[in-house]
Design a protein around this motif. Structure first.
Motif, PDB file in Angstrom:
ATOM      1  N   GLY A   1      33.183  25.259  33.886  1.00 42.43           N
ATOM      2  CA  GLY A   1      33.716  26.679  34.668  1.00 42.43           C
ATOM      3  C   GLY A   1      32.963  27.286  34.389  1.00 42.43           C
ATOM      4  O   GLY A   1      31.810  28.440  34.995  1.00 42.43           O
ATOM      5  N   SER A   2      31.967  26.900  33.159  1.00 41.96           N
ATOM      6  CA  SER A   2      30.552  28.041  32.653  1.00 41.96           C
ATOM      7  C   SER A   2      29.540  27.599  33.221  1.00 41.96           C
ATOM      8  O   SER A   2      28.060  28.852  34.036  1.00 41.96           O
ATOM      9  N   TYR A   3      29.567  26.807  33.875  1.00 36.31           N
ATOM     10  CA  TYR A   3      28.621  25.780  34.991  1.00 36.31           C
ATOM     11  C   TYR A   3      28.394  26.855  36.588  1.00 36.31           C
ATOM     12  O   TYR A   3      27.903  27.600  36.620  1.00 36.31           O
ATOM     13  N   LEU A   4      29.685  27.247  37.136  1.00 35.63           N
ATOM     14  CA  LEU A   4      30.260  27.190  38.536  1.00 35.63           C
ATOM     15  C   LEU A   4      30.017  29.205  38.330  1.00 35.63           C
ATOM     16  O   LEU A   4      29.323  29.610  39.267  1.00 35.63           O
ATOM     17  N   SER A   5      30.728  29.265  36.912  1.00 32.72           N
ATOM     18  CA  SER A   5      30.614  30.544  37.068  1.00 32.72           C
ATOM     19  C   SER A   5      29.395  31.688  37.204  1.00 32.72           C
ATOM     20  O   SER A   5      29.120  32.689  37.652  1.00 32.72           O
ATOM     21  N   SER A   6      28.133  31.290  36.160  1.00 34.55           N
ATOM     22  CA  SER A   6      27.737  31.530  35.837  1.00 34.55           C
ATOM     23  C   SER A   6      26.246  31.878  37.781  1.00 34.55           C
ATOM     24  O   SER A   6      25.561  32.017  37.990  1.00 34.55           O
ATOM     25  N   LEU A   7      26.786  30.029  38.183  1.00 33.08           N
ATOM     26  CA  LEU A   7      25.869  30.347  39.218  1.00 33.08           C
ATOM     27  C   LEU A   7      26.291  31.587  40.388  1.00 33.08           C
ATOM     28  O   LEU A   7      26.089  31.819  41.074  1.00 33.08           O
ATOM     29  N   ALA A   8      27.501  31.438  40.050  1.00 31.04           N
ATOM     30  CA  ALA A   8      28.223  31.909  40.762  1.00 31.04           C
ATOM     31  C   ALA A   8      28.007  33.611  41.408  1.00 31.04           C
ATOM     32  O   ALA A   8      27.483  34.402  42.302  1.00 31.04           O
ATOM     33  N   ASP A   9      27.440  34.280  39.983  1.00 34.87           N
ATOM     34  CA  ASP A   9      27.011  35.212  39.388  1.00 34.87           C
ATOM     35  C   ASP A   9      25.465  35.689  39.908  1.00 34.87           C
ATOM     36  O   ASP A   9      24.493  36.738  40.417  1.00 34.87           O
ATOM     37  N   PHE A  10      24.785  34.773  39.705  1.00 35.60           N
ATOM     38  CA  PHE A  10      23.764  34.153  40.037  1.00 35.60           C
ATOM     39  C   PHE A  10      23.236  34.405  41.627  1.00 35.60           C
ATOM     40  O   PHE A  10      22.782  35.459  41.849  1.00 35.60           O
ATOM     41  N   THR A  11      24.245  33.383  42.575  1.00 37.76           N
ATOM     42  CA  THR A  11      24.176  33.844  44.064  1.00 37.76           C
ATOM     43  C   THR A  11      25.299  34.228  44.598  1.00 37.76           C
ATOM     44  O   THR A  11      25.228  35.353  45.671  1.00 37.76           O
ATOM     45  N   LYS A  12      25.745  35.009  43.804  1.00 34.08           N
ATOM     46  CA  LYS A  12      26.570  36.081  44.184  1.00 34.08           C
ATOM     47  C   LYS A  12      27.692  35.193  45.657  1.00 34.08           C
ATOM     48  O   LYS A  12      28.488  36.392  46.474  1.00 34.08           O
ATOM     49  N   LEU A  13      28.088  34.529  45.277  1.00 30.48           N
ATOM     50  CA  LEU A  13      28.919  33.344  46.304  1.00 30.48           C
ATOM     51  C   LEU A  13      29.732  32.906  45.056  1.00 30.48           C
ATOM     52  O   LEU A  13      29.761  33.116  44.032  1.00 30.48           O
ATOM     53  N   THR A  14      31.769  32.934  45.697  1.00 32.44           N
ATOM     54  CA  THR A  14      32.300  32.211  45.169  1.00 32.44           C
ATOM     55  C   THR A  14      31.774  30.718  44.675  1.00 32.44           C
ATOM     56  O   THR A  14      31.938  30.007  46.005  1.00 32.44           O
ATOM     57  N   MET A  15      32.131  30.315  43.984  1.00 34.29           N
ATOM     58  CA  MET A  15      31.967  29.021  43.268  1.00 34.29           C
ATOM     59  C   MET A  15      33.840  27.965  42.386  1.00 34.29           C
ATOM     60  O   MET A  15      33.461  29.081  42.045  1.00 34.29           O
ATOM     61  N   LEU A  16      34.609  28.184  43.440  1.00 31.95           N
ATOM     62  CA  LEU A  16      35.840  27.617  42.392  1.00 31.95           C
ATOM     63  C   LEU A  16      35.875  26.273  42.114  1.00 31.95           C
ATOM     64  O   LEU A  16      35.784  25.329  42.910  1.00 31.95           O
ATOM     65  N   PRO A  17      36.239  25.622  40.634  1.00 25.11           N
ATOM     66  CA  PRO A  17      35.562  24.275  40.616  1.00 25.11           C
ATOM     67  C   PRO A  17      37.902  24.109  40.676  1.00 25.11           C
ATOM     68  O   PRO A  17      38.706  24.514  40.570  1.00 25.11           O
TER      69      PRO A  17
END
Lengths: 209, 165
Positions: free
Chosen positions: A123-139
């Protein structure tokens, strides 16, 4: 798959940063859970033949414990959190205070705890990536397996399988000072996710596309 | 134990053949299926490590025929025949095709193991090759090796130990 034939250095650097940010946040989360500093190796970003991917965790027959997430959203992919069974036992002991029995099996309780730890980290891996890229990424909900690395990792290669015989892997290792708790994050974005990640981060697309 | 140098290795999305005294093996089958073809009279054996059910979905430039059930099995048969194997005698065995992870409401790609098995069976039936034995499905990985002297297929897994097919 000429998509990746000449992955310029810039693109590889961007993907390294993607791994760095994601795993960095996950390592911080783990460090808070454990109350101990966690070190992280520089992410490795490589286009590898399928055959060589299990070698990253000790070979196709090496028994590993993996928590698998299918990543859904605008930049879909596959995410694995991988540990040796021994490291997983140690993590359980430290974190959940579970009295672990030193054998090769994991009880329902232990499996559930590991899936939850994986869930927090992913969750923290993907939410930081989502913030960085402004793309939604949900596990998706975590799925846990302890088995041969080849059998487990091949699951993350199916999307690449339709395109060729190599896959791009973002591999980040983290470890605690005394090498007691070690783990690896493998992010394998789907082939068509790369353009979205690059576009969203302002990396110019190559002129042949 | 068997001498290491007699072992022919088959990688993921790969196929190979061996004759007489060799061993042919592939490691870490999850949702992938290992299919073996064997001519007992000439002791010629072949193995394919199939990853996906059908080449229809392929979007790659040059098709790796060993990757898909519908193309790998005919290609393997052809290689056996080149070595002199008689199609009338050839028998098949298969292992793998498990579902390593289960999710609630999982999509089609999560069912890839069972689909690989179905597709392999369909192709073998079309070619008129009988399936003598199989160890497929479940939720665990397998390593398989065939002894080309006897045609016996050994299936090894972490939890179930070694099975002989």
């Amino acid at each position: 798959m000429n998509l990746f034939n000449d992955f310029e250095d810039l693109k590889l650097d961007v993907l390294k940063e993607v791994g760095n940010i994601g795993a960095g946040h996950a390592a911080t989360a783990l460090s808070r859970l454990l109350g101990k500093p966690i070190d992280m190796a520089v992410p490795k970003v490589q286009m590898l033949p399928f055959e060589q991917i299990p070698d990253k965790v000790g070979g196709a027959e090496q028994v590993v414990l993996a928590v698998f997430f299918r990543v859904e959203g605008e930049a879909p992919g596959n995410l694995f959190f991988i540990m040796t069974p021994l490291a997983a036992k140690k993590l359980l002991h430290r974190l959940a205070g579970l009295d672990v029995i030193q054998d090769d099996t994991f009880s329902e309780m232990e499996q559930s705890a590991l899936a939850e730890i994986g869930n927090i980290l992913a969750g923290s891996y993907l939410s930081s990536l989502a913030d960085f890229t402004k793309l939604t990424m949900l596990p998706t909900v975590p799925a846990l397996a302890m088995d041969m690395a080849g059998a487990i990792l091949s699951y993350g290669l199916l999307q690449f399988g339709e395109m060729g015989d190599d896959a791009l892997l973002i591999d980040t290792t983290f470890l605690e000072g005394h090498h007691e708790v070690e783990g690896q994050f493998f992010l394998i974005p789907d082939p068509h996710s790369f353009d979205k990640i690059f576009a969203s981060l302002g990396v110019p697309l190559t002129n042949d596309r | 134990m068997i001498d290491e140098h007699n072992i022919v290795k088959v990688g993921m999305a790969d196929l190979n053949v061996v004759q007489n005294s060799g061993i042919i093996r592939t490691t870490g089958l999850g949702s992938c299926v290992g299919v073996t073809l064997y001519d007992p009279a000439l002791k010629i054996g072949g193995m394919a490590h199939v990853m996906l059910p059908s080449s229809d979905i392929a979007r790659e430039g040059t098709l790796n025929i060993a990757k898909y059930a519908d193309t790998a099995i005919p290609a393997l048969l052809e290689q056996l025949q080149k070595l002199g194997a008689n199609k009338e005698r050839i028998v098949a065995k298969m292992a793998g095709g498990s579902q390593m992870f289960t999710f609630a409401g999982s999509g089609d790609s999560m069912r890839i193991g069972p689909r690989n098995v179905e597709s392999c069976k369909q192709k073998l039936e079309q070619l008129g090759i009988p399936v003598l034995a199989e160890d497929t499905g479940g939720n665990y990985g397998r390593t398989i090796e065939m002894d080309c002297n006897t045609g016996i297929l050994f299936v090894r897994s972490v939890q179930m130990g070694v099975k002989e097919l």
